[in-house]
Enzyme design. Structure first.
Site, PDB file in Angstrom:
ATOM      1  N   GLU A  84      -8.876  25.018 -20.574  1.00 39.09           N
ATOM      2  CA  GLU A  84      -9.979  25.495 -21.421  1.00 39.09           C
ATOM      3  C   GLU A  84      -9.824  25.006 -22.868  1.00 39.09           C
ATOM      4  OE1 GLU A  84     -10.698  29.728 -20.979  1.00 39.09           O
ATOM      5  OE2 GLU A  84     -11.766  29.805 -22.878  1.00 39.09           O
ATOM      6  N   LYS A 268      -8.271  39.262 -20.687  1.00 41.69           N
ATOM      7  CA  LYS A 268      -8.361  37.874 -20.190  1.00 41.69           C
ATOM      8  C   LYS A 268      -8.039  36.909 -21.334  1.00 41.69           C
ATOM      9  CE  LYS A 268     -10.515  33.819 -19.054  1.00 41.69           C
ATOM     10  NZ  LYS A 268     -10.847  32.675 -19.920  1.00 41.69           N
ATOM     11  N   ASP A 284       5.872  31.955 -12.723  1.00 39.37           N
ATOM     12  CA  ASP A 284       4.888  32.480 -11.775  1.00 39.37           C
ATOM     13  C   ASP A 284       3.851  33.283 -12.562  1.00 39.37           C
ATOM     14  OD1 ASP A 284       3.462  33.830  -9.857  1.00 39.37           O
ATOM     15  OD2 ASP A 284       5.214  34.461  -8.697  1.00 39.37           O
ATOM     16  N   HIS A 382     -16.172  26.808 -30.472  1.00 41.62           N
ATOM     17  CA  HIS A 382     -16.213  26.064 -29.201  1.00 41.62           C
ATOM     18  C   HIS A 382     -17.019  24.787 -29.376  1.00 41.62           C
ATOM     19  CE1 HIS A 382     -14.309  28.450 -26.174  1.00 41.62           C
ATOM     20  NE2 HIS A 382     -14.960  29.537 -26.506  1.00 41.62           N
TER      21      HIS A 382
HETATM   22  C1  MEV Z   1     -12.573  33.335 -23.256  1.00 46.56           C
HETATM   23  O1  MEV Z   1     -11.755  32.530 -22.426  1.00 46.56           O
HETATM   24  C2  MEV Z   1     -11.800  34.530 -23.766  1.00 46.56           C
HETATM   25  C3  MEV Z   1     -12.621  35.552 -24.569  1.00 46.56           C
HETATM   26  O2  MEV Z   1     -13.748  35.971 -23.812  1.00 46.56           O
HETATM   27  C4  MEV Z   1     -11.699  36.706 -24.882  1.00 46.56           C
HETATM   28  C5  MEV Z   1     -12.388  37.900 -25.497  1.00 46.56           C
HETATM   29  O3  MEV Z   1     -13.615  38.106 -25.280  1.00 46.56           O
HETATM   30  O4  MEV Z   1     -11.683  38.676 -26.182  1.00 46.56           O
HETATM   31  C6  MEV Z   1     -13.158  34.932 -25.819  1.00 46.56           C
END
Ligand code: MEV
Length: 429
Positions: A84, A268, A284, A382
């Site tokens: 990413e 995430k 892992d 981005h």
């Molecule tokens: C994208 O890979 C991760 C985010 O969505 C994390 C977040 O929303 O805190 C930007």
């Protein structure tokens, strides 16, 4: 006087790949062989064929270095493998902010894993518990018999706990937890082997029947923590003063604490950084993911792995705590040359130190995401990076790619065709 190298390397992202490799080489004293592993994915076809089953080839991902990390007064360049865009840039930028507040303070528990034994068909649960606990020392000793060099290296089985589970869908069962210090390994093989060694003895003293013998990925005896403070002025952006940004970031954090839908995305983002480090070092990452998310639910509701607050001086304070079952020996860390090179660049001396770095990376990655979300929105950064990649794909020279990208962002027209036009126009000029 010898000066320790600094991981704050100005303009690292603008350098050529060859220059970045030269810096990594100098940083870690990489050999020709190490450098080769960066160029050929670090894994031969023959090794790949031995690693898993049914192999038909290899699959590469970019390996990058996050800069600016200072943890417990030591500088690190952090290897990250991820598909990413923006993750590494965001992580480095956030580490720079923490650096302005003195860097991260991090700690990690002793590397103690939990192995589980499921015991069923007990005639009398209380008698079985008594019999097992009365022989705890014997069970622990048997777990260590045949455990190999781990005991000599200061690890091995330490303790045993019992956890009755009553009225499950198949009736009562007794769960045994073996606590096992795995030292610098992730430890799955050590723990699973010990469990299999002691299972027959457990059956014989309890009169029950053992079903599963497997480690738990909720390795909550192996937690790592990182924290740090960012001076509020460092967070000023566009027209907004730092105090505002601090407030907005804390609002974002409160959202993740209160709402599982947001917490999943928030966490995430944290794992974007931690997984990338896990992949780079041959760890892992599924085990680490499983542990992190289970730990995030420990209060009975899925929540955030980080906390953000405003300290007495109005600065932003961030903290993270999560299980990190990571290793620097065994598994892919031994068989994958690329993972070995990553570990060499990182320069950690123990699994606990790797866990500390991973916790700091998770905290930095989280800050980068919630800061962007609470200020500019995530798309601006981005798009800037995306534009730069398009500029390079359109044939822009490294030193010109920035200007091409900036022009596309300015025009609000980000695409390969436009990038080609701008590059052509530059050449004609
Ligand atoms: C994208 O890979 C991760 C985010 O969505 C994390 C977040 O929303 O805190 C930007």
């Amino acid at each position: 006087m010898h000066k320790a190298p600094r991981s704050a390397i100005p303009g690292f992202y603008r350098m050529s790949l060859a220059d970045r490799q030269a810096i990594a080489r100098e940083w870690a004293g990489l050999s020709e062989d190490d450098l080769q592993s960066l160029n050929d994915s670090g894994l031969s076809l023959a090794q790949a064929d031995l690693m898993i089953e049914n192999v038909i080839g290899r699959y590469s991902l970019p390996l990058a270095l996050a800069t600016n990390f200072r943890i417990n007064d030591r500088d690190y360049l952090v290897p990250m493998v991820v598909e990413e865009a923006s993750v590494v840039a965001a992580c480095s930028a956030a580490a720079k902010l923490f650096r302005q507040g003195g860097g991260f303070a991090a700690s990690a528990d002793e590397p103690v894993m939990i192995g589980q034994i499921q015991l069923l068909d007990l005639a009398d649960m209380e008698c079985a518990i008594e019999a097992i606990l009365a022989r705890k020392a014997e069970i622990v000793a048997r777990a260590n018999e045949g455990a190999g060099s781990i005991v000599a290296r200061g690890g091995g089985a330490l303790d045993l706990e019992v956890r009755p589970l009553r009225n499950t869908t198949v009736g009562d069962m007794l769960i045994l937890h073996l606590h096992f210090d795995v030292r610098d390994a992730m430890g799955a093989n050590l723990v699973n082997s010990a469990l299999e060694r002691i299972a027959p003895y457990i059956e014989s003293i309890s009169g029950g029947r053992v079903n599963l013998r497997i480690l738990s990925n909720l390795s909550d005896r192996r937690l790592a923590r990182a924290s740090g403070t960012i001076p509020r002025n460092a967070l000023a952006m566009n027209d907004a003063p730092g105090t505002k940004a601090v407030h907005w970031i804390c609002e974002a954090a409160a959202f993740a604490e209160a709402d599982p839908y947001r917490a999943a995305t928030h966490n995430k983002g944290i794992m974007n950084g931690i997984d990338a480090l896990m992949l780079a070092t041959g760890n892992d990452w599924r085990a680490v993911e499983a542990g992190a998310h289970a730990y995030a639910s420990r209060g009975g509701r899925y929540s955030s792995l980080t906390t953000w607050s405003i300290d007495d001086s109005g600065n932003l304070r961030g903290e993270i705590e999560l299980p990190l079952a990571v290793g620097i020996v065994g598994g892919a860390t031994r068989t994958h040359r690329g993972a070995q090179t990553s570990l060499k660049i990182l320069g950690v001396r123990s699994a606990q130190e790797l866990a500390q770095v991973a916790a700091a990376v998770g905290l930095a990655q989280n800050l980068a995401a919630i800061r962007a979300l609470a200020t500019d929105g995530i798309q601006k950064g981005h798009m800037r990076l995306h534009a730069r990649q398009l500029a390079l794909a359109a044939g822009a020279a490294e030193e010109k790619a920035h200007a091409v990208a900036a022009q596309m962002v300015e025009e609000g027209n980000i695409g390969l065709a436009r990038a080609r036009d701008i590059v052509r126009a530059q050449r004609e000029r």
